[in-house]
Design an enzyme around this catalytic site. Structure first.
Site, PDB file in Angstrom:
ATOM      1  CE1 TYR A  41      -3.331  -2.845   0.825  1.00 26.09           C
ATOM      2  CE2 TYR A  41      -4.596  -0.842   1.138  1.00 26.09           C
ATOM      3  CZ  TYR A  41      -4.547  -2.202   0.941  1.00 26.09           C
ATOM      4  OH  TYR A  41      -5.712  -2.909   0.854  1.00 26.09           O
TER       5      TYR A  41
ATOM      6  CG  ASP B 102      -0.741 -20.345  -0.082  1.00 18.34           C
ATOM      7  OD1 ASP B 102      -0.217 -20.240   1.053  1.00 18.34           O
ATOM      8  OD2 ASP B 102      -0.206 -20.983  -1.012  1.00 18.34           O
TER       9      ASP B 102
ATOM     10  CG  ASP C  60      -7.816  -5.156   1.843  1.00 16.71           C
ATOM     11  OD1 ASP C  60      -8.787  -4.716   2.481  1.00 16.71           O
ATOM     12  OD2 ASP C  60      -7.740  -5.151   0.601  1.00 16.71           O
TER      13      ASP C  60
HETATM   14  C1  IPM Z   1     -10.350  -1.694   4.025  1.00 13.17           C
HETATM   15  C2  IPM Z   1     -10.646  -1.164   2.649  1.00 13.17           C
HETATM   16  C3  IPM Z   1      -9.559  -0.171   2.266  1.00 13.17           C
HETATM   17  C4  IPM Z   1      -8.228  -0.897   2.274  1.00 13.17           C
HETATM   18  C5  IPM Z   1      -9.786   0.531   0.920  1.00 13.17           C
HETATM   19  C6  IPM Z   1     -11.102   1.265   0.891  1.00 13.17           C
HETATM   20  C7  IPM Z   1      -8.652   1.456   0.569  1.00 13.17           C
HETATM   21  O1  IPM Z   1     -10.748  -2.206   1.746  1.00 13.17           O
HETATM   22  O2  IPM Z   1     -10.273  -0.893   4.981  1.00 13.17           O
HETATM   23  O3  IPM Z   1     -10.236  -2.919   4.171  1.00 13.17           O
HETATM   24  O4  IPM Z   1      -7.881  -1.567   1.299  1.00 13.17           O
HETATM   25  O5  IPM Z   1      -7.526  -0.809   3.274  1.00 13.17           O
HETATM   26 MG    MG Z   2     -10.697  -4.142   2.626  1.00 14.44          MG
END
Ligand code: IPM
Ligand code: MG
Length: 357
Positions: free
Chosen positions: A141, A223, A247
């Protein structure tokens, strides 16, 4: 007095946040706490109003608050904007980063009356109680990003998944503190058979396991973890993992509690905690009173617990949600034959009434 920055955002965010405020106000009334709510713009709504998804006033308000309540951000109308102005990359990620919120806690609990609402079998779900701890300010990210047009035609895009040892240590430390207060089991999830960043993660996790002998530590490839979560979710107590894996795994884990609309979250590690449902802005159902506000209400419970140290108050909110479900009220995402369908606002009213009772 507790100062709460309120950022409803976009889509169903506008509908679910007021319902969590109703729950907090009910708690305030019952226990004599004073909550002060100040609203600010974020996401597409902020872009439309002032030209940026994370206005400086919003960031300032968040820094001065005792806690932040966020709804959801994003929607199709903002997807074509330059990347830095899009709600996700332009607002949510910098907000997490700026506030130093490196730890995202996503508890996946099963309310007994929702056993039938999940797509998974009851005998698999019975007794599930998992806390996923997702690293929130590192990895792909936030790593270096490149996009280039190749000389011979075509394009090339890169996202670097970068972690430093101190980033890994602090999140695993927090995971041990959490595991120690729960079932004393920690599963560290990585992809150390392939990724360099995961090999560093594994090396540190193995070292820290030896330093924390009171907690039973296991290591699992991501996985395999994705598969084990639906094969035998009861094996997990606390899971700790890097940003992108977390995520993905938490959307999967939300199905263990019946609906993505049931999964709250707390982002911690900085001066001020951020509380938001784990789901998105659901533009397809926005504005229709169909959204399930329970994940946001449960996030408010996490705020009471983690930011204000009000454990009894947090429990009462969770009990009220449980009672709401026991009384057969259901939002559309949880609806089953024979249950009572309610709107977003009715859900908030009923939960608040159950809290005040
Ligand atoms: C989450 C969401 C966010 C992320 C998005 C909206 C950027 O999916 O909080 O899980 O990927 O962190
Ligand atoms: Mg998410």
């Amino acid at each position: 007095m507790f100062k709460i920055a309120v950022l409803p955002g976009d889509g169903i965010g506008i509908e679910i946040v007021p319902e969590a405020i109703k729950a907090l106000e009910a708690i305030g009334e019952k226990f004599g706490h004073k909550f002060e709510f100040t609203e600010a713009l974020i996401g597409g709504a902020a872009y439309d109003e002032v030209g940026h998804p994370l206005p400086p006033e919003t960031l300032r308000l968040c820094r001065e608050a005792d806690a932040i309540l966020l709804g959801a951000i994003g929607g199709p109308q903002w997807e074509e904007l330059p990347v830095h102005l899009r709600p996700e990359v332009g607002a949510l990620l910098p907000l997490r980063k700026e506030l130093g919120l490196y730890a995202n806690l996503r508890p996946c609990m099963l309310f007994p009356s929702l056993l039938g609402a999940s797509t998974l079998k009851e005998e698999v779900l019975q007794g599930v109680d998992i806390m996923v701890i997702r690293e929130l300010t590192g990895g792909a990210y936030f790593g270096e990003k490149h996009h280039e047009n190749l000389m011979g035609g075509g394009e090339k895009a890169t996202d670097c998944m970068t972690y430093t040892s101190s980033e890994i240590e602090r999140i695993i430390n927090l995971a041990y503190d959490t595991a120690r207060k729960r079932g004393k089991k920690l599963c560290s999830v990585d992809k150390a058979n392939v990724l360099e960043s995961s090999r560093l993660w594994r090396k540190i996790a193995v070292k820290m396991a030896a330093e924390n002998p009171d907690v039973e530590t296991t290591h699992m490839y991501v996985d395999n973890c994705a598969m084990q979560l639906i094969r035998n979710p009861r094996q997990f107590d606390v899971i700790v993992t890097e940003n992108l894996f977390g995520d993905i795994l938490t959307d999967e884990a939300s199905m263990l509690s019946g609906s993505l609309g049931m999964l709250p979250s707390a982002s911690l590690g900085g001066q001020v905690g951020l509380y938001e449902p784990s789901h998105g802005s659901a533009p397809d159902i926005a504005g229709q009173g169909k959204a399930n506000p329970l994940a946001t209400i449960l996030s408010a419970a996490m705020m009471l617990r983690y930011s204000f140290n009000l454990e009894n108050e947090a429990r009462l909110v969770e009990e009220a949600v449980n009672e709401f479900l026991e009384r057969d009220y259901r939002t559309p995402d949880l609806m089953e034959a024979g249950k009572k369908l309610v709107t977003t606002a009715e859900t908030g009213d009923i939960v608040a009434a159950l809290i005040k009772r």
